[in-house]
Design a protein around this motif. Sequence first.
Motif, PDB file in Angstrom:
ATOM      1  N   LYS A  45       5.515   9.082  -2.742  1.00  3.78           N
ATOM      2  CA  LYS A  45       4.379   8.428  -3.404  1.00  3.78           C
ATOM      3  C   LYS A  45       4.556   6.917  -3.405  1.00  3.78           C
ATOM      4  N   THR A  84       3.437   2.827  -9.272  1.00  6.32           N
ATOM      5  CA  THR A  84       2.909   3.887  -8.416  1.00  6.32           C
ATOM      6  C   THR A  84       3.009   5.247  -9.084  1.00  6.32           C
ATOM      7  N   LEU A 102       1.376   5.562  -1.507  1.00  2.80           N
ATOM      8  CA  LEU A 102       0.234   5.350  -2.390  1.00  2.80           C
ATOM      9  C   LEU A 102       0.193   3.929  -2.928  1.00  2.80           C
TER      10      LEU A 102
END
Length: 777
Positions: free
Chosen positions: A225, A249, A229
Amino acid sequence: MGKRRAGRELLRSLSKKQKKHLREFGEEHPFYDKLLLSLLLHLCFLFQSEDSDKSSAESDSETEVEQVSVYHKLLATLKTSPESESEEEEEEDESESEEAEESEAKVDSEGSQETGEAEGGEEGSRETEEAEESEEDKNDIPEEEEARDTADQTLSQEQPDGTDTSCDPPHGVIEEFTDVKHESEFSLETNFVEEESGDCNADKRDSNPFKQHMDKELEDKEVEKMSTLPKTSSQSQWPRLGQLIFSSTLEKQKTLKADKEVDVKQLHLHKPLESTWPKVNKQFLSSVGKPTDSPFTPLQRELFCIMNTYRDLFYPERNALTNGEEIRQAYCLHALNHVLKANAQVLSNNAKRRDRKPGTDTDDYRDQGLTRPKVLMIVPFRECALRIVHIFISLLEVNDKKKIDVSNKKRFKGEFGSDPEEKPPNLKRPEDYEAVFAGNIDDHFRIGVAILQRSMRLYAPFYSSDIIIASPLGMRTVIGAEGEKKRDFDFLSSVEILIIDQADIYLMQNWEHVLHLMKHINLLPLDSHGVDFSRVRMLNLNNWSRYYRQTLLFSALQEPQINSVFSKHCFNYVGQVSVRNVPLTGSISHVVVQLPHVFRRLEAESVTSVIDASRFQFFIDKVLPEYRDAIMSHTLVYIPSYFDYVRLRNYFKKEDLNFTHICEYTKKAGVCRARRFFLKGEKQFLLFTERFHFYKRYTIKGIRNLIFYELPTYSHFYSEICNMMKATDNGVDATWTCTVLYSKYDAQKLAAVVGIDRTAQMLQSKKNVHLFVTGEN
């Protein structure tokens, strides 16, 4: 006979001091013994030859036996380092250290001046010259090290140029260090927690941010992630820091709230720091004015509140005059607290491992990284490193009776302190200049610091250091470039806290060094360096160190290049906090002369187009024709970028314009000549770089027309340059002009000059903006 003559010639070539040292210690002085082994062999031959002349025909076999014994006797003296040297040796070491440092500084300055005259090659050539220079400085030692194997590794800690090349171990070295006394004293693997330190129960009392941060085990999904992301952000308003942006995040990140009052015991400081911090920080508490029981100033309290959660922090409002020192105190406390806790955990586990029963699981004692350095502190000048070490010493000394043992303290003061005989210049400079350039301003240094059991070791080899204090240039010459034989960055693999202080100054030095450092931090090491893998944390073995590293970034301004380092090179899983306060009033309000300010907007499709062509084309097509007339004489062109300066200088030469120029590499005679020509009107234009103004702060007289090719990096430079116009006695106010070029990508710089309200209006309107400033608006 030939060998005997060669040996005698070598002896004759030695000075009296060298011969005396050779007689007393059986070896040549470390700074002169490049041909030591060959000399030893010749001496052995001479000894054998003299013995053979006195003996009979059986000398052949005896000579062979004697040669081996004498050789090993002499070689054994190399491996014994006397604890105390003679006064003559110390004087030689200190004098040679000073001479080497002075010559290095001289070569640095001369090399940078010469490279400045090359067109467009300033950054690269400067970087290459300084890297080659450091290579030359260090090439005197590796030959000796390879010849004597491990015997003289301490030279890497005590070479005269003051740099630590122990992080550049030559290939084939079996033992890394021979400083047995200090290595055993500061070794984490062979020491145990002292009972009187009160930290035997460190694991029980350390239910604190340090253990929570380092003991957190990330999962593969979480790491993925953070790598893919985007970050989610939220805002918060704090009393002293102002507007904060919290970004992360991972989910379920809570916005931090400022504590109004902080109890030292609630901060989970290492035990000695609880008592020493209020005493060390007392000077800043008295300056606040209000009596309070808090050991922190309001700024320190909020900053340390964020630091103690191990979030990344970007604070762009550091000021050398007002809050610089109290910020330094705060991050030194945090760094030292982290190191003491980490070392206490290792020492405590050493005792547990010693007392454990055979066959028990050893995974409970994973408390180290792949290399020992935990904190990397990047500062611009030696004076900054000196102040940091003094803060560390003050924080570790509980009282006058319990003084800590600081090794190499005398040498450190000599190399990092300022020369007491050096007289300050007679020129009057602004207060912020005096604050930034106080003390020793050499920008090429690095030093390792080891801390253990109320003792501090300065000039510790990097792989035996807890804290590394260095300048960007000092780190750059160690890290090296791809393809170089001597380069090392393994010691950066397990850095847990990175502190970059006064980041704005690196924009005036060489920003590429900072980017180069960020690319090589928290990489897997190429060698094991003798690490016990049973003690290494899984996060380091998984190459996840960068997700645990805390980065503290302090600057005097918000600059896109600095912002990019914080956003692109910081991956802390806890999240980030950045201070984002907009300036309500700009530096234009500090302009005391009355003159019209014309802000001319240039259009550009992207940031790169602004840098490459748009600004230059707009200047020569729209702005320069208006100033070619002889009436518009005494025109100063302020240029922040050196590359833009080279481009304009070449264009002015090509067009045969009547101009002169001053940059940071112009020699003193050239500066005086250019200032005189410009004042008398013999030269119509003066090309003037921002770096020259940053490092010199000369007052340029005779300015009647001012052109800012780009908005200044430091907003207060705008008012300083404009106020130089009042230095002209015979100038007529009505003829003064000021023109500024800007684009939509200069929003931050524009807000710092004219304020946020005017910036919004100027960015919305595509017309030129005319402002008339009287010094009160």
